[in-house]
Design a protein around this motif. Structure first.
Motif, PDB file in Angstrom:
ATOM      1  N   ASN A  63     -20.222 -28.019  39.496  1.00 41.12           N
ATOM      2  CA  ASN A  63     -19.940 -29.026  40.505  1.00 41.12           C
ATOM      3  C   ASN A  63     -21.220 -29.336  41.265  1.00 41.12           C
ATOM      4  O   ASN A  63     -22.310 -28.881  40.907  1.00 41.12           O
ATOM      5  N   CYS A  64     -21.109 -30.083  42.338  1.00 36.25           N
ATOM      6  CA  CYS A  64     -22.237 -30.327  43.220  1.00 36.25           C
ATOM      7  C   CYS A  64     -21.733 -30.384  44.656  1.00 36.25           C
ATOM      8  O   CYS A  64     -20.582 -30.753  44.909  1.00 36.25           O
ATOM      9  N   ASN A  65     -22.578 -29.978  45.580  1.00 35.96           N
ATOM     10  CA  ASN A  65     -22.318 -30.198  46.994  1.00 35.96           C
ATOM     11  C   ASN A  65     -22.946 -31.528  47.365  1.00 35.96           C
ATOM     12  O   ASN A  65     -24.096 -31.812  46.999  1.00 35.96           O
TER      13      ASN A  65
ATOM     14  N   LEU B 124     -25.600 -38.592  48.955  1.00 40.34           N
ATOM     15  CA  LEU B 124     -26.604 -37.581  49.220  1.00 40.34           C
ATOM     16  C   LEU B 124     -26.245 -36.312  48.440  1.00 40.34           C
ATOM     17  O   LEU B 124     -25.129 -35.795  48.577  1.00 40.34           O
ATOM     18  N   LEU B 125     -27.159 -35.844  47.615  1.00 48.49           N
ATOM     19  CA  LEU B 125     -26.940 -34.639  46.825  1.00 48.49           C
ATOM     20  C   LEU B 125     -27.500 -33.438  47.582  1.00 48.49           C
ATOM     21  O   LEU B 125     -28.684 -33.387  47.888  1.00 48.49           O
ATOM     22  N   ASP B 126     -26.638 -32.468  47.892  1.00 52.97           N
ATOM     23  CA  ASP B 126     -27.035 -31.319  48.705  1.00 52.97           C
ATOM     24  C   ASP B 126     -27.164 -30.021  47.920  1.00 52.97           C
ATOM     25  O   ASP B 126     -27.735 -29.056  48.433  1.00 52.97           O
ATOM     26  N   GLY B 127     -26.646 -29.973  46.710  1.00 53.36           N
ATOM     27  CA  GLY B 127     -26.783 -28.737  45.953  1.00 53.36           C
ATOM     28  C   GLY B 127     -26.103 -28.814  44.603  1.00 53.36           C
ATOM     29  O   GLY B 127     -25.128 -29.544  44.418  1.00 53.36           O
TER      30      GLY B 127
ATOM     31  N   TRP C 299     -24.013 -15.364  36.165  1.00 60.14           N
ATOM     32  CA  TRP C 299     -24.404 -15.645  37.548  1.00 60.14           C
ATOM     33  C   TRP C 299     -23.789 -16.946  38.017  1.00 60.14           C
ATOM     34  O   TRP C 299     -23.769 -17.951  37.298  1.00 60.14           O
ATOM     35  N   ALA C 300     -23.303 -16.924  39.254  1.00 55.59           N
ATOM     36  CA  ALA C 300     -22.733 -18.130  39.863  1.00 55.59           C
ATOM     37  C   ALA C 300     -23.269 -18.266  41.276  1.00 55.59           C
ATOM     38  O   ALA C 300     -23.599 -17.267  41.930  1.00 55.59           O
ATOM     39  N   GLY C 301     -23.351 -19.479  41.762  1.00 51.81           N
ATOM     40  CA  GLY C 301     -23.853 -19.703  43.115  1.00 51.81           C
ATOM     41  C   GLY C 301     -24.230 -21.159  43.309  1.00 51.81           C
ATOM     42  O   GLY C 301     -23.783 -22.040  42.570  1.00 51.81           O
ATOM     43  N   VAL C 302     -25.056 -21.400  44.297  1.00 53.73           N
ATOM     44  CA  VAL C 302     -25.478 -22.751  44.648  1.00 53.73           C
ATOM     45  C   VAL C 302     -26.993 -22.847  44.658  1.00 53.73           C
ATOM     46  O   VAL C 302     -27.675 -21.963  45.205  1.00 53.73           O
ATOM     47  N   ILE C 303     -27.536 -23.879  44.039  1.00 56.91           N
ATOM     48  CA  ILE C 303     -28.960 -24.200  44.136  1.00 56.91           C
ATOM     49  C   ILE C 303     -29.082 -25.310  45.168  1.00 56.91           C
ATOM     50  O   ILE C 303     -28.737 -26.473  44.891  1.00 56.91           O
ATOM     51  N   PRO C 304     -29.534 -25.000  46.396  1.00 57.27           N
ATOM     52  CA  PRO C 304     -29.619 -26.034  47.430  1.00 57.27           C
ATOM     53  C   PRO C 304     -30.643 -27.110  47.063  1.00 57.27           C
ATOM     54  O   PRO C 304     -31.678 -26.827  46.444  1.00 57.27           O
ATOM     55  N   ILE C 305     -30.351 -28.342  47.447  1.00 59.75           N
ATOM     56  CA  ILE C 305     -31.241 -29.473  47.219  1.00 59.75           C
ATOM     57  C   ILE C 305     -31.474 -30.166  48.550  1.00 59.75           C
ATOM     58  O   ILE C 305     -30.521 -30.480  49.270  1.00 59.75           O
ATOM     59  N   ARG C 306     -32.735 -30.372  48.889  1.00 61.78           N
ATOM     60  CA  ARG C 306     -33.070 -31.021  50.151  1.00 61.78           C
ATOM     61  C   ARG C 306     -34.092 -32.126  49.911  1.00 61.78           C
ATOM     62  O   ARG C 306     -35.020 -31.973  49.106  1.00 61.78           O
TER      63      ARG C 306
END
Length: 221
Positions: free
Chosen positions: A104-106, A90-93, A186-193
């Motif tokens: 990376n990826c969450n 499951l890809l979360d972000g 810029w750094a951060g997380v792009i959430p994926i749902r």
């Protein structure tokens, strides 16, 4: 508990996570949560000397997962003769770092290892298919055209214990090299749902066919 993960010990040496072992999870709740979050898995086995990974719908009942297909399928003919690898991801972000190296990826992922068991009893296959359908949409099996015996006969079904399982999970922001935190990128997380959208009726539904309220109960995770 292990010093390596601070969590439950891996159920076997072959399921022990070595790379990024601090992301490992072995507890039963995490295993069940990942399995229950999606009906899609991949089954890996060797067929005719070649490794194949087959996507499949699956469902969990207690301490086993189940999936079905055609009796003519090569996978079901090979399952009983080897250990297999059953995976869910499951890809979360998307984790956007300050350097390409630290992108990376969450995610949540699970791997089951073991020997699958084929279900040949036709009454049991029908029962498990009912559980599968009603697990997706409550009460749907009872609303459907009754299953034909020949349909049960040509359906292959297998199950696998979840006892030998390992999970990996990542959450949170990027982990950059310390000297990179001052770099103006810029750094951060792009959430994926995963999103379940409103049902779309089949244009060939007979006039007056109403959608059961239970259809709206389908969800992921």
């Amino acid at each position: 508990m292990t010093e390596e993960t601070g969590r439950e010990r891996a159920p076997s040496e072959r399921t022990r996570v070595r790379r990024y072992n601090w992301l490992a999870r072995y507890d039963r709740k995490t295993v069940e949560d990942i399995l229950d979050a999606t009906p899609l898995a991949h089954v890996g086995c060797v067929m005719d000397g070649v490794p194949f990974v087959t996507p499949t719908f699956f469902w969990r009942e207690g301490d086993r997962v189940y999936w079905h297909g055609s009796v003519a399928g090569r996978m079901f003919k090979a399952l009983e003769h080897q250990d297999i690898c059953f995976t869910v991801s499951l890809l979360d972000g998307l984790v956007v770092a300050r350097s390409a190296y630290n992108f990376n990826c969450n995610f949540r992922s699970l791997m089951l290892l073991g020997r699958a068991e084929l279900i040949r009893d036709e009454a049991l296959k029908a029962e498990k298919l009912r559980n599968f359908v009603n697990g997706l949409i409550p009460g749907e099996w009872e609303r459907l055209r009754p299953i034909h015996q020949r349909e049960v006969k040509v359906t292959a079904m297998a199950s696998l214990s979840i006892a030998e399982a390992s999970c990996k999970m990542r959450v949170g922001p990027p982990l950059d090299d310390e000297e990179d935190y001052s770099f103006p990128s810029w750094a951060g997380v792009i959430p994926i749902r995963y999103q379940v959208l409103p049902p779309e009726p089949d244009p060939r539904n007979p006039p007056g066919t109403e959608m059961p309220e239970d259809i709206l109960k389908f969800h992921l995770g």
